[in-house]
Design an enzyme around this catalytic site. Structure first.
Site, PDB file in Angstrom:
ATOM      1  N   GLU A   7     -12.544   4.846   5.551  1.00 43.59           N
ATOM      2  CA  GLU A   7     -12.782   3.997   6.557  1.00 43.59           C
ATOM      3  C   GLU A   7     -13.391   4.689   7.752  1.00 43.59           C
ATOM      4  O   GLU A   7     -14.622   4.458   8.375  1.00 43.59           O
ATOM      5  CB  GLU A   7     -11.508   3.446   7.063  1.00 43.59           C
ATOM      6  CG  GLU A   7     -11.150   2.440   6.380  1.00 43.59           C
ATOM      7  CD  GLU A   7      -9.951   1.476   7.323  1.00 43.59           C
ATOM      8  OE1 GLU A   7     -10.217   0.824   8.026  1.00 43.59           O
ATOM      9  OE2 GLU A   7      -8.761   1.763   6.730  1.00 43.59           O
ATOM     10  N   HIS A  13     -17.571   4.428   9.594  1.00 40.88           N
ATOM     11  CA  HIS A  13     -17.817   4.329  11.093  1.00 40.88           C
ATOM     12  C   HIS A  13     -19.191   5.245  11.399  1.00 40.88           C
ATOM     13  O   HIS A  13     -19.678   5.210  12.513  1.00 40.88           O
ATOM     14  CB  HIS A  13     -16.873   4.800  12.044  1.00 40.88           C
ATOM     15  CG  HIS A  13     -15.963   3.669  11.885  1.00 40.88           C
ATOM     16  ND1 HIS A  13     -15.743   2.485  12.925  1.00 40.88           N
ATOM     17  CD2 HIS A  13     -14.443   3.419  11.290  1.00 40.88           C
ATOM     18  CE1 HIS A  13     -14.820   1.875  12.641  1.00 40.88           C
ATOM     19  NE2 HIS A  13     -13.966   2.286  11.821  1.00 40.88           N
ATOM     20  N   ALA A  71      -8.381   6.389   1.718  1.00 41.76           N
ATOM     21  CA  ALA A  71      -8.780   5.204   2.073  1.00 41.76           C
ATOM     22  C   ALA A  71      -8.931   5.299   3.690  1.00 41.76           C
ATOM     23  O   ALA A  71      -9.951   4.662   4.315  1.00 41.76           O
ATOM     24  CB  ALA A  71      -7.627   3.973   1.872  1.00 41.76           C
ATOM     25  N   THR A  72      -8.004   6.253   4.349  1.00 40.11           N
ATOM     26  CA  THR A  72      -8.290   6.333   5.760  1.00 40.11           C
ATOM     27  C   THR A  72      -9.692   6.938   6.117  1.00 40.11           C
ATOM     28  O   THR A  72     -10.443   6.547   7.107  1.00 40.11           O
ATOM     29  CB  THR A  72      -7.249   7.030   6.368  1.00 40.11           C
ATOM     30  OG1 THR A  72      -5.931   6.218   6.242  1.00 40.11           O
ATOM     31  CG2 THR A  72      -7.442   7.155   7.789  1.00 40.11           C
ATOM     32  N   TYR A 111       5.471   7.521  -7.801  1.00 41.00           N
ATOM     33  CA  TYR A 111       4.110   7.152  -7.629  1.00 41.00           C
ATOM     34  C   TYR A 111       3.147   8.284  -7.917  1.00 41.00           C
ATOM     35  O   TYR A 111       2.315   8.167  -8.501  1.00 41.00           O
ATOM     36  CB  TYR A 111       3.871   6.690  -6.213  1.00 41.00           C
ATOM     37  CG  TYR A 111       2.643   6.238  -5.737  1.00 41.00           C
ATOM     38  CD1 TYR A 111       2.194   5.081  -5.824  1.00 41.00           C
ATOM     39  CD2 TYR A 111       1.712   7.202  -5.103  1.00 41.00           C
ATOM     40  CE1 TYR A 111       0.736   4.719  -5.831  1.00 41.00           C
ATOM     41  CE2 TYR A 111       0.501   6.887  -4.763  1.00 41.00           C
ATOM     42  CZ  TYR A 111      -0.048   5.571  -5.151  1.00 41.00           C
ATOM     43  OH  TYR A 111      -1.357   5.396  -4.629  1.00 41.00           O
ATOM     44  N   GLY A 125       0.927  -1.074   0.167  1.00 41.74           N
ATOM     45  CA  GLY A 125      -0.020   0.100   0.029  1.00 41.74           C
ATOM     46  C   GLY A 125       0.756   1.293   0.104  1.00 41.74           C
ATOM     47  O   GLY A 125       1.854   1.367   0.817  1.00 41.74           O
ATOM     48  N   PHE A 126       0.923   2.102  -0.982  1.00 49.98           N
ATOM     49  CA  PHE A 126       1.333   3.266  -1.101  1.00 49.98           C
ATOM     50  C   PHE A 126       0.830   4.613  -1.122  1.00 49.98           C
ATOM     51  O   PHE A 126       1.191   5.478  -1.891  1.00 49.98           O
ATOM     52  CB  PHE A 126       2.373   3.103  -2.067  1.00 49.98           C
ATOM     53  CG  PHE A 126       3.821   3.681  -1.923  1.00 49.98           C
ATOM     54  CD1 PHE A 126       4.643   3.474  -0.804  1.00 49.98           C
ATOM     55  CD2 PHE A 126       4.339   4.775  -2.925  1.00 49.98           C
ATOM     56  CE1 PHE A 126       5.814   4.287  -0.528  1.00 49.98           C
ATOM     57  CE2 PHE A 126       5.754   5.226  -2.689  1.00 49.98           C
ATOM     58  CZ  PHE A 126       6.201   5.039  -1.496  1.00 49.98           C
ATOM     59  N   GLY A 127      -0.270   4.697  -0.477  1.00 48.20           N
ATOM     60  CA  GLY A 127      -1.209   5.802  -0.407  1.00 48.20           C
ATOM     61  C   GLY A 127      -0.295   6.692   0.786  1.00 48.20           C
ATOM     62  O   GLY A 127       0.886   6.707   0.847  1.00 48.20           O
ATOM     63  N   GLY A 128      -1.205   7.701   1.147  1.00 46.54           N
ATOM     64  CA  GLY A 128      -0.628   8.451   2.370  1.00 46.54           C
ATOM     65  C   GLY A 128       0.165   7.730   3.533  1.00 46.54           C
ATOM     66  O   GLY A 128       1.182   8.183   3.942  1.00 46.54           O
ATOM     67  N   LEU A 129      -0.524   6.532   4.116  1.00 50.91           N
ATOM     68  CA  LEU A 129       0.294   5.968   5.059  1.00 50.91           C
ATOM     69  C   LEU A 129       1.455   5.208   4.696  1.00 50.91           C
ATOM     70  O   LEU A 129       2.426   5.266   5.508  1.00 50.91           O
ATOM     71  CB  LEU A 129      -0.821   5.010   5.508  1.00 50.91           C
ATOM     72  CG  LEU A 129      -0.372   4.430   7.103  1.00 50.91           C
ATOM     73  CD1 LEU A 129      -0.052   5.488   8.037  1.00 50.91           C
ATOM     74  CD2 LEU A 129      -1.533   3.362   7.397  1.00 50.91           C
ATOM     75  N   LYS A 145      -8.171  -1.505  11.950  1.00 53.31           N
ATOM     76  CA  LYS A 145      -9.077  -0.600  12.949  1.00 53.31           C
ATOM     77  C   LYS A 145     -10.039  -1.501  13.380  1.00 53.31           C
ATOM     78  O   LYS A 145     -10.363  -1.562  14.594  1.00 53.31           O
ATOM     79  CB  LYS A 145      -9.628   0.292  12.283  1.00 53.31           C
ATOM     80  CG  LYS A 145      -8.413   1.635  11.901  1.00 53.31           C
ATOM     81  CD  LYS A 145      -9.493   2.910  11.287  1.00 53.31           C
ATOM     82  CE  LYS A 145      -8.322   3.788  10.757  1.00 53.31           C
ATOM     83  NZ  LYS A 145      -8.898   4.974  10.096  1.00 53.31           N
TER      84      LYS A 145
END
EC number: 2.6.1.121
Length: 334
Positions: free
Chosen positions: A197, A201, A193-194, A61, A16-20, A127
């Site tokens: 997520e 919730h 993605a975060t 990226y 995974g190479f998004g923000g996180l 999570k």
């Protein structure tokens, strides 16, 4: 100075190479005990046994949409995780900086590792309680495969869960564990993605509904809330992790927070409060508060690699299976 006793750097991959994932690469750049050798994103992967240059990886990226375009070590593929596992047997451990959308995605990735015959350490910053429960159910499979899996090892669950486990030691009985987080990000698109997520919730939303939202729909929702998401009574795995560790029943653990998607300043200080009764019969509360200057990325990636190092030590002792952040102390990565 003799270098004879200095252990070789732990070879780390980031899925995974998004923000996180990009933040994880930056964190690893400052660590002598770990070396970033592999990255996979949705469209490809890059692997170099001698180590990857995080700046080149991020630039590629961000400009082309995949590290698979990184010459000469990138590979474009629609099956990037499996192809990376097959191409890079020397990776010691992976950080799964992946979205848990759908809810069984990270458990499905763990199954890919089991089926591949790869052995080593996996760590996630998952999570949801239900996702961690799926992984816990795979304990025997992971053990048989020779994989040491560290789950729930980000900030919450992770750093704050571990702090709660430590704080609980003052008490004969735990009455309540309350985790409250504040997250500030300048631009939600860096953590798509975060944020999705988190939307999953919210009342009236599900993980599936949040995953299906277009970027325009997310932006419309954020416009309605002035960029702020307020989350209460979240399905967060801190509860099952503290219950599994024998500290407190999950019904006494609550997690909530505020996410500001338009301002890097935290809307409130992230903290965990542990209330209990001492052996003398007194009720008290311990509070552990994270510094406002530490970003979400710092509080997720730092613990994740600390747990990866701890997992590597377990692995070297032949201890496989699944462990949570409430069971094992992370090891500081120099």
């Amino acid at each position: 100075m003799s270098t004879a006793n200095i252990a070789p750097a732990i070879r780390v991959g980031v899925l995974g190479f998004g923000g996180l994932g990009q933040a994880a690469a930056k964190v690893l750049a400052g660590k002598g005990e770990m070396s970033l050798v592999a990255i996979a994103d949705q469209k490809g992967y890059a692997y170099a046994a001698e180590g990857l240059d995080f700046k080149d990886c991020i630039a590629t990226y961000q400009s082309q949409g995949s590290v698979g375009y990184l010459e000469p070590i990138g590979n474009l593929t629609n099956n990037s995780i499996q192809d990376l596992i097959d191409s890079a047997p020397s990776v010691d451990g992976y950080f799964l900086a992946l979205p848990n959308l759908p809810n069984d995605f990270i458990p499905s990735v763990a199954r890919q590792f089991i089926k591949s015959g790869w052995r080593g350490v996996l760590v996630d910053a998952i999570k949801r309680t239900s996702a961690v429960e799926q992984l816990i159910a795979m304990k025997d499979e992971l053990q048989a495969a020779g994989i040491t899996y560290m789950t729930g090892c980000g900030a919450t669950p992770g750093l704050l869960t571990a702090a709660a486990a430590l704080a609980a030691q003052s008490y004969a009985e735990i009455h309540q564990v309350e985790i409250t987080f504040g997250v500030g990000i300048a631009n939600w698109e860096a953590y798509r993605a975060t944020v999705r997520e988190d939307i999953g919730h919210m009342p009236g939303y599900t993980v599936e509904a949040a995953r299906a939202m277009t970027d325009a729909e997310v932006e419309a929702l954020l416009d309605k809330t002035n960029g702020v998401l307020t989350l209460t009574n979240m399905e967060h795995a801190d509860d099952v992790m503290l219950e599994l560790a024998g500290i407190v029943g999950r019904d006494r653990v609550t997690v909530g927070g505020v996410v500001d998607t338009r301002n890097p300043k935290k809307p409130l200080s992230t903290n965990v409060k542990v209330t209990g009764r001492t052996f003398e019969g007194k009720t008290s509360t311990h509070t552990f508060t994270l510094g406002d200057e530490t970003s979400m990325a710092a509080n997720v990636c730092g613990p994740a690699f600390g747990y990866l190092k701890a997992g590597k030590q377990l692995y070297q002792r032949g201890i496989y299976g699944i462990f949570t952040a409430a069971e094992i102390m992370p090891q500081f990565v120099r």
